[in-house]
Enzyme design. Structure first.
Site: not given
Ligand code: BV8
Length: 234
Positions: A26, A34, A99, A102, A117, A125, A128, A185
């Site tokens: 950020t 989030r 995670q 970038d 991630h 693709c 394929c 988070s």
């Molecule tokens: C999988 C797309 C197995 C890519 C991302 C129900 C309950 C629990 C789990 C699940 C559920 N339903 C589904 C699931 C599984 C799901 C999941 O966890 N969902 C959650 C959200 C409910 N997970 C998956 O699907 C994963 N795969 O489980 O596979 C499987 C597969 C097939 C069949 C069966 C099982 C895949 C995970 C997906 C990864 N892709 N997004 C994209 O476009 O980026 S996840 C997305 O969130 C991002 O990619 C990112 O990497 C990830 C994590 O987020 P954070 O990095 O933590 O960012 P966030 O904003 O949340 O937090 C930032 C923090 O920083 C904040 O606290 C903020 O205060 C702080 N901050 C901000 N600025 C600063 C700072 N701190 C310090 N300094 C600063 N300057």
């Protein structure tokens, strides 16, 4: 003072692992997901960042990633990324898993970074799996070989994580004597299971500290600023 304590732990540690999230970017101008100004405040991730979106809503999926890739092109890694890369070179940290999609850790000079991630700057693709040009994805082209749709090499919701990155990160964290969790988070499974896998000390550097349970040390604030404070003591 907790930055003093972190400096002492870093110097005493034989194997320090860093795990980062969107909060690490950020300060480079890239929104996280989030927090109040995060990406998911304006859009439901399942409609754009999931397998369902790729299969069933391709144009929305493609424009969502096109916007993020174009925004990324205007940003550069901030000082905090440069500090982590320098610590890796100096042997202060031995492993970086992220995670983030970038590739800022590599852009700042870090090596062997495990992308749990994937990334949004390389394309393949959907049908394929051949690697394709970023420019072709941004232009909305289809695959030259099979006519399939193009997608970034990012792990979408519902997709498995890359096995090698997962196994290497899990092993590094299990063997670490110090784990720094920075800017995440810890809402997303299975990466949010990693911190508890270590026998070592756990440090959380984050703006919000809602998920701080189980950490030995919590430094609330901006990652770039905190890393600079610790770096000035090393
Ligand atoms: C999988 C797309 C197995 C890519 C991302 C129900 C309950 C629990 C789990 C699940 C559920 N339903 C589904 C699931 C599984 C799901 C999941 O966890 N969902 C959650 C959200 C409910 N997970 C998956 O699907 C994963 N795969 O489980 O596979 C499987 C597969 C097939 C069949 C069966 C099982 C895949 C995970 C997906 C990864 N892709 N997004 C994209 O476009 O980026 S996840 C997305 O969130 C991002 O990619 C990112 O990497 C990830 C994590 O987020 P954070 O990095 O933590 O960012 P966030 O904003 O949340 O937090 C930032 C923090 O920083 C904040 O606290 C903020 O205060 C702080 N901050 C901000 N600025 C600063 C700072 N701190 C310090 N300094 C600063 N300057």
């Amino acid at each position: 003072m907790s930055v003093e304590l972190l400096k002492d732990w870093l110097l005493a540690s034989k194997k320090t692992v860093v795990l980062t999230g969107a909060g690490m970017s950020t300060e480079s101008g890239i929104p996280d997901f989030r927090s109040a100004s995060g990406l998911w405040r304006g859009v439901d991730p399942r409609t754009v960042a999931s397998v369902e979106a790729l299969e069933g809503n391709y144009e929305l999926f493609r424009s969502f990633y096109q916007q993020r890739i174009e925004a990324l092109e205007q940003c550069v890694p901030h000082k905090g990324y440069e500090i982590l890369a320098a610590w890796q070179k100096r042997g202060i940290i031995s492993f970086i898993a992220t995670q983030n999609v970038d590739r800022f850790h590599e852009a700042a000079g870090a090596v062997n970074v495990q992308e749990l991630h994937g990334n949004i700057t390389t394309i393949r693709c959907r049908d394929c799996n051949r690697p394709r040009e970023l420019a072709a994805f941004l232009a909305g082209d289809v695959c030259l070989d099979c006519g399939g749709k193009l997608r970034p090499n990012v792990v979408l919701f519902g997709e498995m994580l890359p096995n090698e990155a997962w196994q290497k990160s899990l092993q590094a964290i299990e063997q670490a004597d110090l784990v720094l969790v920075i800017g995440t988070s810890l809402e997303v499974y299975p990466v949010n299971q990693l911190p508890a896998m270590t026998q070592g000390k756990l440090v959380y550097i984050n703006l919000e500290t809602a998920n701080e349970r189980g950490f030995d040390l919590v430094l609330q604030g901006r990652a770039g600023e905190i890393l600079a404070q610790v770096d000035s003591l090393l």
